[in-house]
Design a protein around this motif. Structure first.
Motif, mmCIF file in Angstrom:
data_model
loop_
_atom_site.group_PDB
_atom_site.id
_atom_site.type_symbol
_atom_site.label_atom_id
_atom_site.label_comp_id
_atom_site.label_asym_id
_atom_site.label_seq_id
_atom_site.Cartn_x
_atom_site.Cartn_y
_atom_site.Cartn_z
ATOM 1 N N ALA A 540 0.833 -1.206 0.000
ATOM 2 C CA ALA A 540 0.000 0.000 0.000
ATOM 3 C C ALA A 540 0.867 1.256 0.000
ATOM 4 O O ALA A 540 0.550 2.244 -0.682
ATOM 5 N N ALA A 541 1.965 1.240 0.756
ATOM 6 C CA ALA A 541 2.866 2.392 0.778
ATOM 7 C C ALA A 541 3.479 2.610 -0.597
ATOM 8 O O ALA A 541 3.606 3.761 -1.065
ATOM 9 N N GLY A 542 3.865 1.532 -1.279
ATOM 10 C CA GLY A 542 4.415 1.669 -2.619
ATOM 11 C C GLY A 542 3.411 2.263 -3.580
ATOM 12 O O GLY A 542 3.749 3.134 -4.411
ATOM 13 N N VAL A 547 1.018 7.063 -6.479
ATOM 14 C CA VAL A 547 -0.109 7.962 -6.711
ATOM 15 C C VAL A 547 0.213 9.388 -6.286
ATOM 16 O O VAL A 547 -0.063 10.350 -7.002
ATOM 17 N N GLU A 548 0.828 9.545 -5.080
ATOM 18 C CA GLU A 548 1.051 10.882 -4.515
ATOM 19 C C GLU A 548 2.459 11.416 -4.728
ATOM 20 O O GLU A 548 2.661 12.620 -4.886
ATOM 21 N N GLY A 549 3.442 10.514 -4.639
ATOM 22 C CA GLY A 549 4.828 10.963 -4.738
ATOM 23 C C GLY A 549 5.307 11.677 -3.494
ATOM 24 O O GLY A 549 6.252 12.477 -3.564
ATOM 25 N N ASP A 550 4.706 11.384 -2.346
ATOM 26 C CA ASP A 550 5.057 12.048 -1.091
ATOM 27 C C ASP A 550 5.837 11.065 -0.210
ATOM 28 O O ASP A 550 5.265 10.191 0.429
ATOM 29 N N LEU A 580 11.868 4.638 -3.619
ATOM 30 C CA LEU A 580 11.981 6.021 -3.150
ATOM 31 C C LEU A 580 13.310 6.642 -3.523
ATOM 32 O O LEU A 580 13.458 7.872 -3.522
ATOM 33 N N GLY A 581 14.298 5.805 -3.799
ATOM 34 C CA GLY A 581 15.605 6.324 -4.178
ATOM 35 C C GLY A 581 16.241 7.144 -3.071
ATOM 36 O O GLY A 581 16.131 6.805 -1.883
ATOM 37 N N PRO A 582 16.925 8.217 -3.418
ATOM 38 C CA PRO A 582 17.637 9.025 -2.415
ATOM 39 C C PRO A 582 16.760 9.519 -1.276
ATOM 40 O O PRO A 582 17.264 9.825 -0.196
#
Length: 699
Positions: A540-542, A547-550, A580-582
């Protein structure tokens, strides 16, 4: 002939299913005058007394009685009893002898090979006792090699080589039989046994090789010459003719011309037994199949020669030869990397054959080739267009599935499948696996998205019987990234949560679909947030990140999941952190600790996450390098990560370079056997693509 059978305390002995008190009945059944009763008894021997090749105390107790039956001319079908004795006594023995491809003729028992071996390579326990018991009767096989029953004479040479420890005498007996034997099938068995003799007794190999070399040339018949060439290819390739393939193809065609029209190998009547079912699965020309399969196996990685050999087989005027070629092509395709455009195209040409067995074999093989089936796409499309009755396959039990011709066409990525799939979706019966097939068409399948949405809209998520239908539809919509499906997906997701809670199998599939839709799925945000404390938290977090990019909304959740006690939660969390990368740099210390896990997949997930977050391979180079070597199935994941790293992947670029030079598919085992079935080929092709990208980035 069964004297003393009632004096054995069978009830105190055991076989695969417990007490062996039923064994006397099986042994008596083997001597019955009724062929069906004999078949059922033999099935019982393989099914219980010698189950999957295992040896029990009851198995050993049977050996003297099996010898008595095999040696009595009053008993019909004694060849099968000799084969059973060879299988019982030879369990694990091939490895002990260092014997290569030769295996027990009791194919029904072959799956247990090697279980009776100790670490030193010697036989142990019941297998050692069984081997000793059969070896003690070795003199019986000396008599049986000249038995009046050709079936017995076919089975006896393999037994003689295995269980008579007098190499010079054995070779002399085999040589004598070649002089007097007139049955072609027995001659083939003798040639096969010579090959095994060479591998088993290398110190006495010269005489056997001379015999095989002589039999590979005129005036011997084409079948025997092919058999001898196959054994020489295994044992002494330096004795093969320089034009081996053309010679073999010529012999195959000559053999086919000599076979009587409509010839089919005779055998016991069909019965609903394991042995009977296995017999029905054998090729119509089993002898020809074995001859060419032996040669293919011996050629191994000489792929160009094997392709040429297949070409010769596939252009034979005899449909049985072509059918055998189609079936044995799977071993080549699954084990070795090469350009198979030509043989695949010729296999596609078999789809127009009048013989059902040949056409069905070609369809079956092409279905498992995925993109490699493209050279046969025209023939597949023609078959699909002409046979709407093959679009959907209905089963006596279970849900209907997509028919293999249409499945093969869609898996090859051919857009001509789209219109037919849309028609199937519009019909009254929607195959449960249709969605899983559509994913291979990529964006070309966009026209069927409305039908997929309608199909998903008709699913009641509160009905467990409908789950199987919803999952493939969700998979297809996920592959298409069809944002217009958000309302239907959310309906299914909410319904699944209400019906069975977060453990419902539909939940994960629905979340993956939302993840693929990205910003188009903003209305799913409340549902996703509600799942952040569930067992689907990482997924769900992924999806919420997509969806949000937050990062601030999902990073705490992923950090919590990455520290969970359950590795099934830590793995998805690491994958989410990698995305999430950096932004996930605070997770690096925990991920680095996880790279010391005892589970290889957890180490790989954490290692790849470290790479994507930190932008460097060096901190986890040893971890990924060791995982690559330890478990070939991790290579696709690692290679995909390295491809995403670009030039930063240089510390591990040598892995990709080495993979690209490897001729064998990464999950293949010798003989064309993979470990995950039908997806071995596409998985390997994908690995090769990732490796090419890694190498090209280092250009």
């Amino acid at each position: 002939m069964l004297t003393g059978i009632d004096e054995v305390d069978w009830a105190s002995l055991r076989h695969a299913y417990g007490s062996a008190e039923d064994v006397p009945g099986l042994l008596r059944g083997l001597a019955s005058t009724d062929p069906a009763e004999r078949e059922v008894a033999l099935d019982g021997m393989y099914g219980a007394v010698h189950h999957q090749g295992d040896v029990y105390d009851a198995t050993i107790a049977c050996v003297p009685f099996l010898f008595a039956l095999a040696g009595s001319e009053e008993v019909p079908d004694r060849g099968g009893l000799v084969e059973l004795l060879v299988s019982i006594g030879g369990e694990g023995e091939d490895q002990e002898a260092g014997g290569g491809a030769e295996a027990s003729r009791g194919a029904e028992a072959s799956t247990g090979a090697g279980r009776g071996m100790s670490r030193s390579g010697s036989l142990r326990g019941p297998c050692a006792s069984a081997h000793a018991a059969v070896r003690a009767g070795g003199e019986v096989f000396v008599r049986l090699i000249g038995d009046g029953d050709a079936g017995v004479r076919r089975a006896a040479p393999a037994a003689l080589v295995r269980f008579l420890d007098e190499p010079a005498r054995v070779l002399g007996l085999l040589r004598e039989r070649f002089v007097v034997e007139r049955d072609d099938r027995v001659l083939l068995a003798l040639a096969e046994s010579l090959g095994f003799f060479v591998r088993r007794h290398p110190g006495h190999a010269a005489g056997a090789l001379d015999l095989l070399t002589a039999q590979s040339s005129p005036p011997y018949g084409p079948g025997l010459r092919l058999a001898a060439l196959g054994q020489l290819a295994h044992c002494a390739p330096d004795r093969l003719p320089s034009d081996l393939v053309s010679v073999a193809v010529g012999l195959l065609k000559e053999r086919s011309r000599l076979r009587p029209a409509g010839h089919d190998e005779s055998g016991p009547p069909e019965t609903d037994t394991l042995v009977g079912r296995l017999r029905r699965l054998r090729p119509s020309d089993e002898e020809g199949s074995q001859l060419l399969r032996t040669l293919h196996t011996a050629l191994g990685g000489r792929v160009d020669e094997r392709i040429a050999l297949l070409r010769g087989q596939l252009t034979s005027p005899d449909p049985a030869d072509r059918c055998n070629a189609v079936w044995m092509s799977t071993g080549l395709f699954r084990e070795w990397r090469a350009d198979y455009s030509e043989p695949v195209a010729v296999i596609g040409a078999q789809l127009g054959a009048e013989e059902d067995r040949l056409r069905e074999a070609a369809v079956y093989v092409l279905t498992d080739l995925f993109e490699l089936a493209a050279p046969a796409a025209d023939d597949l499309a023609a078959l699909v267009a002409s046979r709407p009755d093959l679009w959907v396959r209905r089963w006596e039990r279970g849900a209907p599935t997509l028919g293999d011709p249409l499945k093969a066409l869609a898996r090859s990525g051919d857009p001509r499948a789209v219109a037919v799939l849309a028609e199937v979706l519009a019909g009254p019966v929607v195959p449960d696996d249709l969605g899983h097939v559509i994913v291979h068409l990529g964006p070309a399948a966009a026209p069927v998205a409305p039908a997929l949405r309608r199909g998903l809209g008709s699913v009641d998520p509160g009905c467990p019987e409908k789950y199987g239908r919803a999952v493939p539809l969700l998979a297809a919509l996920t592959a298409l990234g069809d944002g217009q499906a958000v309302p239907e997906v959310l309906r299914v997701l909410r319904g699944a949560l209400e019906a069975s809670g977060p453990g419902n199998s539909l939940v994960g599939s629905s979340i993956r679909a939302v993840d693929a839709f990205g910003p188009a799925a903003r209305e799913a945000i409340p549902v996703l947030r509600g799942l952040l404390d569930s067992e689907h938290a990482a997924a769900a977090a992924g999806a919420l990140w997509s969806v949000e990019g937050d990062a601030s909304a999902v990073l705490p959740v992923l950090l919590r999941e990455s520290a969970a006690d359950d590795p099934r939660r830590r793995g998805p969390a690491a994958e989410g952190l990698a995305r999430l990368g950096p932004s996930a740099r605070t997770a690096l210390p925990a991920l680095l600790r996880t790279t010391g896990s005892g589970q290889v997949w957890e180490r790989v997930s954490a290692g790849c996450a470290v790479c994507r977050i930190g932008g460097e391979v060096e901190p986890v180079e040893p971890v990924l390098r060791s995982a690559w070597a330890e478990n070939p199935h991790t290579r696709g994941t690692i290679a995909e990560c390295l491809a995403a790293m670009g030039t930063s992947a240089s510390p591990l670029r040598d892995l990709a370079e080495a993979e690209l030079t490897a001729p064998r598919r990464h999950t293949a085992r010798p003989g064309g056997h993979g470990s995950h079935g039908s997806h071995d080929i596409p998985n390997d092709e994908e690995l090769v693509r990732w490796c090419r990208e890694v190498v090209s980035e280092g250009g």
